[in-house]
Design an enzyme around this catalytic site. Structure first.
Site, PDB file in Angstrom:
ATOM      1  N   ARG A  32       0.810  -1.228   0.000  1.00  0.00           N
ATOM      2  CA  ARG A  32       0.000   0.000   0.000  1.00  0.00           C
ATOM      3  C   ARG A  32       0.841   1.275   0.000  1.00  0.00           C
ATOM      4  NH1 ARG A  32      -5.693  -0.282   0.997  1.00  0.00           N
ATOM      5  NH2 ARG A  32      -6.301  -2.384   0.443  1.00  0.00           N
ATOM      6  N   ARG A  44      -5.767  12.079  -6.833  1.00  0.00           N
ATOM      7  CA  ARG A  44      -7.073  11.497  -6.537  1.00  0.00           C
ATOM      8  C   ARG A  44      -8.168  12.568  -6.495  1.00  0.00           C
ATOM      9  NH1 ARG A  44     -11.034   9.548  -4.511  1.00  0.00           N
ATOM     10  NH2 ARG A  44     -11.221   7.960  -2.908  1.00  0.00           N
ATOM     11  N   TYR A  95     -15.259 -11.463  -0.989  1.00  0.00           N
ATOM     12  CA  TYR A  95     -15.934 -10.232  -1.442  1.00  0.00           C
ATOM     13  C   TYR A  95     -17.124 -10.543  -2.342  1.00  0.00           C
ATOM     14  CZ  TYR A  95     -12.401  -7.434   0.797  1.00  0.00           C
ATOM     15  OH  TYR A  95     -11.597  -6.852   1.746  1.00  0.00           O
ATOM     16  N   ARG A 101      -2.874   6.599   0.109  1.00  0.00           N
ATOM     17  CA  ARG A 101      -3.246   7.797   0.847  1.00  0.00           C
ATOM     18  C   ARG A 101      -2.185   8.376   1.764  1.00  0.00           C
ATOM     19  NH1 ARG A 101      -8.600   4.957   2.697  1.00  0.00           N
ATOM     20  NH2 ARG A 101      -7.057   3.315   2.533  1.00  0.00           N
ATOM     21  N   ASP A 115      -6.408  -2.662  -7.863  1.00  0.00           N
ATOM     22  CA  ASP A 115      -7.037  -3.260  -6.692  1.00  0.00           C
ATOM     23  C   ASP A 115      -7.330  -4.726  -6.985  1.00  0.00           C
ATOM     24  OD1 ASP A 115      -8.247  -1.976  -4.016  1.00  0.00           O
ATOM     25  OD2 ASP A 115      -9.330  -3.787  -4.556  1.00  0.00           O
TER      26      ASP A 115
END
Ligand code: CP3
Length: 343
Positions: free
Chosen positions: A26, A39, A154, A30, A76
């Site tokens: 990651r 973004r 998921y 962010r 992703d």
């Protein structure tokens, strides 16, 4: 093109290295204000993932800004269930949400069979090609996918969950359905990862984020079985299997035909190494929360980890993805401590 820094690949293959390579799961995300700026110009996370020029830009940011020894393509794991016919939304502050879920045999018809990954996931391959061009050989590029069990979670749950009890329920009440879905995901994942290699990925990682919620026998039957198929199908580039939380399955994972195993912070590297022969590289495993500490604490804990290594077969990383509110300056302390450590 010849890589200027191939430490990551050499460590994965068990070749001689001058120092341990380091990157963060990651890392493209962010934690970086530069990521948030890109973004903010877009409608959302999915536009970023689906626009190769932007995905490539944020993939390279941590190479420039943090000095990591590998880039990981910005995408992703959920692009695979989407390519199979289950579209998702990424809801701000909440996470992924799928309108359709698969909990019954009838709902299996929501899945498109025999899909062409080159068509449906062309934006990922394009992002890989652009990134390879713009990296210009500075560091290797890692491609990735979710492991079948985590993707099933998921597809069945339709969103994140603390327990994934709908998914675990299926393993008891409809094991045949689970196996059919897992096989379908596995086949798509193999094609997808091969396409990523063709597009230029130098290495691959499989993320099994929810491995740790199953018992050992169950994880072997519904998790490792399919990971084995994937690792058997792909042997041309270094391959990392990261089965988060699957401590009890480490001896079984150690027998997979992959080069590298990811280790989370619950198990010490010492113990992990006692279960995994020197023919495999271990990746990890600093607790991401160490990066909330002082610079001194980060140096101390990172050095403690480095000192616990008994061979060169290590790639340094966190035990899971870096948390979004961690200060990039702290990340740099971690990276620089690894880079200045003499083997
Ligand atoms: O830097 C990198 O590691 C590459 C990019 C990457 C992302 N997701 C970008 C992302 C990678 C490798 C992933 C993998 C991923 N995605 C996993 C496996 C790794 C893990 O953390 O266990 C999982 C389970 C997902 C699914 C997913 N994606 C969730 C549950 C969420 C929401 C929670 C969250 O972290 O926000 C995402 C969103 C996501 N994927 C973000 C990023 C940068 C944040 C979204 C944003 O920027 O708004």
């Amino acid at each position: 093109m010849k890589l200027q820094n191939d430490l990551f690949l050499r460590a994965a293959r068990g070749e001689q290295i001058e120092r341990y390579p380091v990157w963060l799961m990651r890392q493209a995300g962010r934690i970086l204000p530069e990521y948030r700026a890109v973004r903010a110009k877009l409608s959302g996370f999915k536009e970023l993932v689906e626009t190769p020029a932007f995905a490539s830009e944020v993939t390279i940011q941590p190479v420039d800004l943090l000095g990591v020894d590998a880039a990981i393509i910005f995408s992703d794991i959920l692009v695979v269930p989407e390519a199979m016919g289950l579209t998702y939304e990424m809801i701000e502050q909440k996470g992924p949400w799928f309108e359709k879920t698969i909990r019954t045999r009838e709902q299996l018809s929501f899945i498109d069979r025999n899909i062409d990954v080159y068509d449906r996931l062309s934006y990922v391959m394009e992002a890989i090609r652009i990134t390879k061009r713009d990296l210009a050989g500075r560091v290797p590029l890692i491609g990735f996918a979710g492991a079948p069990w985590t993707i099933l979670c998921y597809m069945v749950e339709g969103k994140g969950s603390k327990t994934f009890s709908e998914s675990r329920k299926m393993l008891y009440t409809q094991p045949d359905l689970a196996h059919e879905l897992l096989q379908e995901i596995t086949d798509v994942t193999i094609s997808y990862l091969k396409a990523q290699i063709e597009a230029g990925a130098d290495a691959l990682q499989l993320f099994d984020s929810w491995a740790g919620i199953l018992g050992d026998d169950q994880y072997e039957e519904f998790g490792v079985k399919y990971i084995r198929q994937i690792t058997e199908a792909i042997s041309t580039v270094p391959f990392t299997v990261f089965s988060k939380g699957a401590i009890g399955s480490l001896p079984v994972l150690a027998k997979l035909p992959c080069t590298t195993l990811g280790i989370d912070w619950n198990m010490s590297m010492d113990v992990a190494r006692s279960l995994v022969h020197e023919t495999k590289t271990l990746q990890g495993n600093l607790d991401p929360c160490v990066l909330y500490g002082s610079n001194e604490l980060i140096e101390l804990e990172t050095r403690k980890l480095l000192k616990s290594f008994k061979s060169q077969r290590h790639i340094v990383n966190l035990g899971h993805g870096v948390y979004p509110d961690i200060d990039p300056e702290k990340v740099k302390v971690f990276i620089n401590t690894v880079k200045s450590y003499e083997i």
